[in-house]
Design a protein around this motif. Structure first.
Motif, PDB file in Angstrom:
ATOM      1  N   ARG A 658       0.831  -1.209   0.000  1.00  0.00           N
ATOM      2  CA  ARG A 658       0.000   0.000   0.000  1.00  0.00           C
ATOM      3  C   ARG A 658       0.865   1.259   0.000  1.00  0.00           C
ATOM      4  NH1 ARG A 658      -3.033   1.416  -1.802  1.00  0.00           N
ATOM      5  NH2 ARG A 658      -4.025   2.863  -0.324  1.00  0.00           N
ATOM      6  N   LEU A 659       1.938   1.250   0.797  1.00  0.00           N
ATOM      7  CA  LEU A 659       2.827   2.403   0.879  1.00  0.00           C
ATOM      8  C   LEU A 659       3.421   2.732  -0.483  1.00  0.00           C
ATOM      9  CD1 LEU A 659       4.455   4.541   2.442  1.00  0.00           C
ATOM     10  CD2 LEU A 659       6.116   2.735   2.995  1.00  0.00           C
ATOM     11  N   ASN A 660       3.878   1.715  -1.195  1.00  0.00           N
ATOM     12  CA  ASN A 660       4.492   1.986  -2.494  1.00  0.00           C
ATOM     13  C   ASN A 660       3.464   2.405  -3.539  1.00  0.00           C
ATOM     14  OD1 ASN A 660       7.611   1.308  -2.775  1.00  0.00           O
ATOM     15  ND2 ASN A 660       6.741  -0.026  -1.196  1.00  0.00           N
ATOM     16  N   GLN A 661       2.248   1.901  -3.426  1.00  0.00           N
ATOM     17  CA  GLN A 661       1.180   2.383  -4.301  1.00  0.00           C
ATOM     18  C   GLN A 661       0.935   3.870  -4.060  1.00  0.00           C
ATOM     19  OE1 GLN A 661      -0.217   0.682  -6.707  1.00  0.00           O
ATOM     20  NE2 GLN A 661      -0.916  -1.345  -6.084  1.00  0.00           N
ATOM     21  N   VAL A 662       0.901   4.261  -2.782  1.00  0.00           N
ATOM     22  CA  VAL A 662       0.643   5.658  -2.425  1.00  0.00           C
ATOM     23  C   VAL A 662       1.807   6.540  -2.839  1.00  0.00           C
ATOM     24  CG1 VAL A 662       0.348   7.232  -0.474  1.00  0.00           C
ATOM     25  CG2 VAL A 662      -0.978   5.120  -0.588  1.00  0.00           C
ATOM     26  N   ILE A 663       3.023   6.045  -2.719  1.00  0.00           N
ATOM     27  CA  ILE A 663       4.187   6.821  -3.175  1.00  0.00           C
ATOM     28  C   ILE A 663       4.049   7.141  -4.660  1.00  0.00           C
ATOM     29  CG2 ILE A 663       6.666   6.700  -3.647  1.00  0.00           C
ATOM     30  CD1 ILE A 663       6.940   5.049  -1.047  1.00  0.00           C
ATOM     31  N   GLY A 664       3.724   6.118  -5.458  1.00  0.00           N
ATOM     32  CA  GLY A 664       3.567   6.341  -6.896  1.00  0.00           C
ATOM     33  C   GLY A 664       2.446   7.299  -7.219  1.00  0.00           C
ATOM     34  N   GLN A 665       1.313   7.115  -6.534  1.00  0.00           N
ATOM     35  CA  GLN A 665       0.168   8.000  -6.761  1.00  0.00           C
ATOM     36  C   GLN A 665       0.519   9.437  -6.417  1.00  0.00           C
ATOM     37  OE1 GLN A 665      -3.023   6.425  -4.391  1.00  0.00           O
ATOM     38  NE2 GLN A 665      -3.913   5.287  -6.092  1.00  0.00           N
ATOM     39  N   TRP A 764       7.760  -4.418  -4.055  1.00  0.00           N
ATOM     40  CA  TRP A 764       6.903  -4.532  -2.881  1.00  0.00           C
ATOM     41  C   TRP A 764       5.415  -4.516  -3.244  1.00  0.00           C
ATOM     42  CZ3 TRP A 764       8.583  -6.502   1.290  1.00  0.00           C
ATOM     43  CH2 TRP A 764       9.871  -6.247   1.769  1.00  0.00           C
ATOM     44  N   ILE A 765       5.079  -4.128  -4.443  1.00  0.00           N
ATOM     45  CA  ILE A 765       3.655  -3.969  -4.799  1.00  0.00           C
ATOM     46  C   ILE A 765       3.040  -5.331  -5.094  1.00  0.00           C
ATOM     47  CG2 ILE A 765       2.044  -2.974  -6.462  1.00  0.00           C
ATOM     48  CD1 ILE A 765       3.910  -0.591  -6.705  1.00  0.00           C
ATOM     49  N   ASP A 766       1.972  -5.648  -4.392  1.00  0.00           N
ATOM     50  CA  ASP A 766       1.293  -6.947  -4.518  1.00  0.00           C
ATOM     51  C   ASP A 766      -0.215  -6.700  -4.519  1.00  0.00           C
ATOM     52  OD1 ASP A 766       0.212  -9.486  -4.273  1.00  0.00           O
ATOM     53  OD2 ASP A 766       1.693 -10.172  -2.807  1.00  0.00           O
ATOM     54  N   PRO A 767      -0.808  -6.474  -5.699  1.00  0.00           N
ATOM     55  CA  PRO A 767      -2.249  -6.186  -5.760  1.00  0.00           C
ATOM     56  C   PRO A 767      -3.114  -7.304  -5.191  1.00  0.00           C
ATOM     57  CG  PRO A 767      -1.163  -5.605  -7.820  1.00  0.00           C
ATOM     58  CD  PRO A 767      -0.168  -6.362  -7.018  1.00  0.00           C
ATOM     59  N   ARG A 771      -5.907  -6.961  -2.206  1.00  0.00           N
ATOM     60  CA  ARG A 771      -7.306  -7.375  -2.316  1.00  0.00           C
ATOM     61  C   ARG A 771      -7.673  -8.324  -1.170  1.00  0.00           C
ATOM     62  NH1 ARG A 771      -6.228  -6.927  -7.960  1.00  0.00           N
ATOM     63  NH2 ARG A 771      -5.360  -9.050  -8.044  1.00  0.00           N
ATOM     64  N   SER A 772      -6.715  -9.160  -0.769  1.00  0.00           N
ATOM     65  CA  SER A 772      -6.976 -10.071   0.342  1.00  0.00           C
ATOM     66  C   SER A 772      -7.270  -9.295   1.617  1.00  0.00           C
ATOM     67  CB  SER A 772      -5.765 -10.990   0.560  1.00  0.00           C
ATOM     68  OG  SER A 772      -5.530 -11.804  -0.568  1.00  0.00           O
ATOM     69  N   PHE A 773      -6.456  -8.275   1.855  1.00  0.00           N
ATOM     70  CA  PHE A 773      -6.662  -7.494   3.077  1.00  0.00           C
ATOM     71  C   PHE A 773      -7.906  -6.618   2.989  1.00  0.00           C
ATOM     72  CE2 PHE A 773      -2.719  -9.131   4.418  1.00  0.00           C
ATOM     73  CZ  PHE A 773      -2.568  -8.847   5.767  1.00  0.00           C
ATOM     74  N   GLU A 811      -9.777 -19.180   1.187  1.00  0.00           N
ATOM     75  CA  GLU A 811      -8.323 -19.282   1.367  1.00  0.00           C
ATOM     76  C   GLU A 811      -7.753 -17.988   1.952  1.00  0.00           C
ATOM     77  OE1 GLU A 811      -4.242 -20.051  -1.262  1.00  0.00           O
ATOM     78  OE2 GLU A 811      -6.215 -20.168  -2.215  1.00  0.00           O
ATOM     79  N   ILE A 812      -8.250 -16.854   1.440  1.00  0.00           N
ATOM     80  CA  ILE A 812      -7.787 -15.562   1.965  1.00  0.00           C
ATOM     81  C   ILE A 812      -8.118 -15.435   3.439  1.00  0.00           C
ATOM     82  CG2 ILE A 812      -8.238 -13.069   1.890  1.00  0.00           C
ATOM     83  CD1 ILE A 812      -8.599 -13.400  -1.162  1.00  0.00           C
TER      84      ILE A 812
END
Length: 925
Positions: A658-665, A764-767, A771-773, A811-812
Motif C-alpha cells: 500500500r505504501l508503495n502504491q501511495v508513493i507512486g500515486q 513490494w507492490i502486490d495487488p 485485495r486479500s486485506f 483461502e484468503i
C-alpha cells in the motif's frame, strides 16, 4: 482530537514527545532553524535539474489574506516536493513597491497634517516613503514566514532595490532605442482621486443605475434640430461634432452642415461615420474627442478639434465657461438644469449601464487627453503569440486558460506606462526645458539616458553647452517593473550564474484574475529581452470562497484572517486544509468558518489529522526499544536498509505494498499539479491503512520478547513506514513532519526538507495481497457492526461463522484468520462452504460474497434484541412513509426549492436502506 494509541502492557519510553501536539511550540522553532541554517538557500553550482519559482510579489503595503495563504501553500508544496526530488530548487521571494498604494497612504498622512506632497518636495517625500517602507513594509513578509514558506530569504528582492532599478532603466532605454517606447498626446484612463493615468487593466467596470439624457442641438441655419443622447451631460461642453451614419436616410442630407452647441454657442460640424449605429438611440451621436475613446478615433478621422474640459482633479477647467471650477458631478447637475431651463432638454430616462472605476482610487475614471509614455505592443505581442502557437509556451494548467490568454494578447493596444506619481521608478528621460521657456510642454525636446550626466552629454551635443535639463517627474507603471520580475530578480541585464541556471523559471502559480495584469506583461517582456518565455508552466488556481460560497472581498467584508486560524489551529492545519480542498486544477475552494466563534470545522479536521499522526508516531517511537535500539533502526533508515534481512509477515507486506502504491500515486499527482488529490490520498492512507489497521495488526507482536524476529519485523516496518510517511507528507505539513522526523531519525544537523522524496519500489507492490486485506477488513467491519447492533460488550469474544462458496475467498480468510480474530475479538472462527441454518439463532451480514454470522445463543437476550430491532424498524418505516407522502405531494414538489427536494430524496434512499438492513437482521434471528 485524534486517537490515542494504547498498549495493554507497558513499553519502554525512548522518546520525549509530549502526549499532545502543540503547533505553537513547533512551528516557530523550525521556521527559525531552517532560515538560520540556510536549508532553503539555493546553490546554482550544486547540480540537479533546475527548478525555480519566483514569488508573485505581494504589495509592500499588504497584509496576509486568505488568497495569499492559499497561493503560498500551493507553491510551497510544489517547491518542497521538487527540492526533495533532488532538483536544484530556488523559490525567490520579494515584494512590489506598489506606487499608487504607498503614495495614497503617505498623502493621507500628509493631509492629516494639513500638508500636500508639493509642500515637502520630491526628495523629502521620497525620504518619508523609504522610512515608511522600513517601518511598515515588512508586515507581509513576516506574515509569510508564519506560513513556513521555504523561500531563499538571502535572495529577497524589492522592485525598487538597486539591481531591479537598473534593470528597469535598461529595459526602458532599450525599448526606446528600438522605437518601441514613444511619448504622445493620447486619450488615457485618468483617475481623479490619485491624479494619475491608469491602464485598462487597472479599471473595473461596474454596472450602475444611472440616467440617459436627450438634448436638442439646433441646426445653425435654423432649419431644424438634431436630438442626441448621453450619460455624461457635462462632456457636451467639449463637443466638437455630431456624427450620423452616412447611409442613414434620416440624416445623410445634413452631413457637412453644422449645429450650434447649446450653452456654448460654438458651431460644430455634422459628420458621417460608419461607427455610428443607426438603431441606437436617435441615430445621432455627440462627439467629444478629448473625453471618449470612440470619439477620439472619430475626431482623428475627421480632423475635429480636441477640447479638454477637465482639470486633473476631476473639476471643470476654463473651457467649461460658466461651469469652470465645479466638480464634474456637480457640473453634471448644473448643465442639465441649464439645458432644461433654456428648453434644450427633451427627455430623461432611467438607464443601467457600465461605468469604469479606478481599481485603486475607487472613483469613476475619466477618459482624458494627456501626454504620456507608451509601449508599442504589436511587435511584442506577435513574438509572444508565436511562442504560444508554435511551441505551446507557456503551458497553462488548466488548459482552458490558454484561449483566454491568447485572445487577450491578440486584442492588445499600446500600453500607457507613465504615472503621475513620485514613488516608483522615475522615467529616465530629461527635457531640454531651455528650449521651451523653462517649462515641460508637449513639444519640449528630450533625451533618454541612464543618468543625468549621460543625458547632459547627449543634450549638449544637440542644444549647446548652456542647455538646461529637467527629468520627467512621472514614474513608470508598477506593472512595468513587475513584468521584468522573473529575470531581473536573477540578475538581468547582467549575465549571472543565477540567471544562467534558473531562467527560464519552471512554474508560475497565480490566480486567474492576474493573467492580464501580470502574466502577459512577463511573457511580453520576457520574450523580447531574453528570447524565451519566462516560465515553462502557468498553474492557475481558483479563489478561496467564504462559508457561503461567496467571493471574499473588502467591500463584502467577508474575509477570513489566516493568522487568526494559524494561531488557533497551526499553520500546518491551515495549509493542509487549503490544499486538500482543491478538487481539480483551477477550481475554487470554500472554507468553513463560524464568524461568531472564529472557528473552522475544516481547519479543525486538519488539526485532528495532525494529532492523529502525532499520536501514531509517538506510539511507534515508544515501541522501537530503548534509545540504543532506536539509534540502530535510525541508522538503518538513513542507509535505506531498514527492512534488510527481516522475516516479514503478511501484514507487513500488505502495508509496504500500500505504501508503495501511495508513493507512486502521490508523485504522479504532484507532477500533474493535482494538489488536492495528493493531499486526500495521503490522508486516507495515513489515517486508514497505517493508523487504523496496520498499527492494530502489529500490537500483539510488539509485546513479544525483544529479540524475537516477529517483534523486530514489526518494529522496523513501523519505523520504515513512518519515515516514508513523514517524507511524503512534508511538502504539505512541513512543521509537524520535521518535528517527528528529527526524533525518529536521530540525525543531528540534518533536516527533512533536504532528504529524498520516497520512490516506488515495484518489488513490494502486490495487488493480490491488497485485495486479500480488503476482504479481511470488510469482514472485520461487518463483525464489529453486528456486535454493536446486538449489544455485545466490547471485551467479550464471540464465535463467528464465515460462509463462502468461493474457494479463493475462503483461502484468503484462512490466511488472515489470526488478524481477523485479533481485530474483531473473535473467540472461534469457522470457515465453511455450506451453511446449515437449522436451529441456528444468529445475527448476520455480508461482505462481498461472504456471509458473516455471529451465533447469539448465550451471548444476548434474543427476545430483547428482537424487540429492539422491531422497534427501530417501526420507527424507520414511519419515516419512510412520511418522506414518500411528502415527495408524492404535488403541492410540495411544485413549491420546494431544488436543494430541498434533493435532500428529501437522499433521506428517503438512506431510510429505505436502513429499513432493508433491519429486515434482514430480523430474518436472520
Amino acid at each position: 482530537m485524534g486517537e490515542v494509541f494504547c498498549l495493554s502492557q507497558p513499553a519502554p519510553m525512548t522518546v520525549s514527545l509530549p502526549p499532545q501536539y502543540d503547533p505553537s511550540l513547533t512551528e516557530q522553532k523550525w521556521q527559525s532553524a531552517w532560515e538560520e541554517r540556510g536549508v532553503f538557500t539555493a546553490n546554482p553550482s550544486q547540480g540537479g535539474e533546475p527548478f525555480c519559482v519566483v514569488i508573485p510579489p505581494p504589495n509592500v503595503t499588504g497584509s496576509l489574506h486568505m488568497g495569499h495563504a492559499f497561493e503560498s501553500a500551493l507553491i510551497d508544496t510544489l517547491v518542497r516536493y521538487h527540492r526533495m526530488k533532488g532538483d536544484n530548487t530556488l523559490w525567490l521571494p520579494g515584494t512590489d513597491h506598489a506606487s499608487i498604494a504607498v503614495q495614497t497612504i503617505l498623502e493621507k498622512q500628509l493631509k492629516a497634517e494639513g500638508k500636500r506632497r508639493e509642500d515637502l518636495g520630491r526628495e523629502a517625500f521620497l525620504e518619508r516613503a523609504w522610512r515608511w517602507k522600513a517601518e511598515s513594509g515588512g508586515t507581509i513578509v513576516n506574515q509569510l514566514r508564519r506560513l513556513g514558506v521555504s523561500v531563499d530569504w538571502t535572495r529577497e528582492r524589492f522592485t525598487l532595490d538597486e539591481g531591479l532599478s537598473q534593470a528597469v532603466k535598461t529595459a526602458f532605454i532599450q525599448l526606446y532605442q528600438e522605437g518601441l517606447i514613444y511619448r504622445g498626446n493620447y486619450l488615457v484612463n485618468w483617475c481623479p482621486e490619485s491624479q494619475s493615468a491608469v491602464s485598462d487593466l487597472e479599471v473595473e467596470n461596474k454596472v450602475v443605475e444611472g440616467h440617459l439624457w436627450k438634448f436638442r442641438y439646433p441646426l445653425s441655419d435654423g432649419a431644424g434640430e438634431l436630438v442626441v443622447a448621453t450619460t455624461r451631460p457635462e462632456t457636451m461642453l467639449g463637443d466638437t461634432g455630431v456624427a450620423v451614419h452616412p447611409e442613414d436616410s434620416r440624416y445623410c442630407h445634413l452631413i457637412g452642415k453644422t449645429v450650434t452647441l447649446p450653452l456654448v454657442g460654438r458651431e460644430i460640424p455634422i459628420i458621417g461615420d460608419d461607427w455610428v449605429d443607426p438603431e441606437f438611440g436617435t441615430g445621432c451621436v455627440k462627439v467629444t474627442p478629448a473625453h471618449d475613446p470612440n470619439d477620439f478615433a472619430m475626431g482623428k478621422r475627421h480632423q475635429l478639434d480636441f477640447i479638454n474640459i477637465l482639470n486633473k482633479d476631476g473639476s471643470l477647467n476654463e473651457n467649461a465657461g460658466a461651469f469652470a471650477g465645479q466638480d464634474r458631478f456637480l457640473a453634471r447637475k448644473n448643465v442639465v438644469a441649464a439645458l432644461e431651463e433654456r428648453g434644450f432638454l427633451v427627455q430623461v430616462e432611467d438607464y443601467q449601464h457600465s461605468v469604469p472605476y479606478s481599481d485603486r482610487g475607487k472613483v469613476p475614471v475619466e477618459p482624458l487627453l494627456s501626454t504620456q509614455w507608451f509601449v508599442k505592443i504589436d511587435p511584442l505581442a506577435e513574438k509572444t503569440l508565436a511562442f504560444l502557437d508554435e511551441a505551446n509556451s507557456p503551458q497553462f494548467v488548466p488548459e482552458r486558460w490558454r484561449k483566454v490568454y491568447r485572445d487577450w494578447l491578440a486584442k492588445l493596444t499600446d500600453w500607457c506606462i507613465s504615472r503621475q506619481l513620485w514613488w516608483g521608478h522615475q522615467i529616465p528621460a530629461w527635457y531640454v526645458v531651455s528650449e521651451t521657456g523653462g517649462e515641460i510642454r508637449e513639444h519640449t525636446p528630450f533625451v533618454v539616458a541612464e543618468n543625468e550626466a549621460s543625458a547632459q552629454v547627449q543634450a549638449q551635443a544637440q542644444y549647446g553647452a548652456d542647455c538646461v535639463l529637467v527629468q520627467d517627474p512621472d514614474v513608470l507603471d508598477t506593472w512595468f517593473s513587475s513584468g521584468l520580475w522573473p529575470f531581473s530578480t536573477l540578475g538581468w541585464p547582467e549575465k549571472t550564474l543565477d540567471l544562467d541556471t534558473y531562467y527560464p523559471t519552471a512554474t508560475l502559480v497565480t490566480g486567474f484574475d492576474i493573467i492580464f495584469f501580470w502574466v502577459a506583461r512577463m511573457t511580453l517582456l520576457g520574450g523580447h529581452f531574453t528570447g524565451q518565455m519566462p516560465f515553462r508552466d502557468v498553474y492557475i488556481h481558483g479563489l478561496v470562497r467564504d462559508e457561503k460560497g461567496k467571493k471574499m472581498s473588502k467591500s463584502a467584508n467577508n474575509g477570513i484572517d489566516p493568522l487568526l486560524l494559524i494561531n488557533k489551529y497551526g499553520a500546518d492545519a491551515l495549509r493542509y486544509t487549503l490544499i486538500r480542498e482543491v478538487a481539480g486544477a483551477g477550481q475554487d475552494i470554500s472554507l468553513q468558518y463560524n464568524r461568531k466563534t472564529d472557528e473552522s470545522e475544516s481547519v479543525e479536521a486538519s488539526r485532528n489529522f495532525a494529532n492523529k499522526l502525532w499520536n501514531a508516531a509517538r506510539f511507534v517511537m515508544m515501541n522501537l526499544g530503548d534509545r540504543e535500539q532506536l539509534a540502530v533502526i535510525s541508522e538503518q533508515l538513513s542507509e535505506g536498509q531498514g527492512l534488510a534481512g527481516l522475516e516479514l509477515e503478511l501484514a507487513d507486506r500488505w502495508l509496504l505494498s500500500r505504501l508503495n502504491q501511495v508513493i507512486g500515486q502521490t508523485r504522479d499527482w504532484l507532477d500533474d499539479y493535482a494538489f488536492g488529490e495528493a493531499a486526500k490520498g495521503l490522508y486516507e492512507f495515513i489515517w486508514g491503512d497505517f493508523c487504523d489497521w496496520y498499527i492494530e495488526l502489529v500490537k500483539s507482536r510488539l509485546w513479544q520478547k525483544e529479540d524475537s524476529p516477529e517483534r523486530r519485523g514489526a518494529q522496523n516496518t513501523l519505523a520504515w513506514a513512518l519515515d516514508r510517511i513523514l517524507r511524503l507528507l512534508h511538502p504539505f505539513t512541513p512543521h509537524i513532519t520535521e518535528e517527528l522526523w528529527q526524533t525518529l531519525s536521530q540525525r543531528e544537523g540534518a533536516f527533512l526538507p533536504r532528504q529524498s522524496y520516497p520512490e516506488v519500489n515495484p518489488d513490494w507492490i502486490d495487488p493480490d495481497l491488497e485485495r486479500s486485506f480488503t476482504l479481511l477488513f470488510g469482514a472485520v467491519r461487518v463483525i464489529r457492526n453486528l456486535r454493536a447492533e446486538a449489544g455485545i460488550k466490547p471485551g467479550v469474544k464471540v464465535p463467528v461463522i464465515l460462509q463462502s462458496e468461493n474457494p479463493q475467498e475462503r483461502e484468503i480468510l484462512a490466511q488472515t484468520q489470526t488478524y481477523l480474530q485479533d481485530l474483531a475479538k473473535v473467540e472461534s472462527l469457522t470457515l465453511t462452504e455450506r451453511l446449515e441454518r437449522e436451529n441456528l439463532q444468529c445475527i448476520a451480514g455480508v461482505v462481498d460474497t461472504v456471509q458473516v454470522l455471529i451465533p447469539l445463543s448465550g451471548l444476548v437476550d434474543l427476545e430483547a434484541l428482537r424487540g429492539k430491532l422491531e422497534k427501530n424498524l417501526a420507527k424507520i418505516a414511519k419515516e419512510v412513509q412520511g418522506l414518500e407522502n411528502r415527495l408524492n405531494n404535488p403541492g410540495f414538489t411544485a413549491k420546494a426549492p431544488p436543494e430541498v427536494l434533493e435532500g428529501n430524496r437522499q433521506s428517503l434512499a438512506e431510510a429505505r436502506k436502513q429499513m432493508e438492513i433491519l429486515q434482514r437482521r430480523l430474518q436472520s434471528l
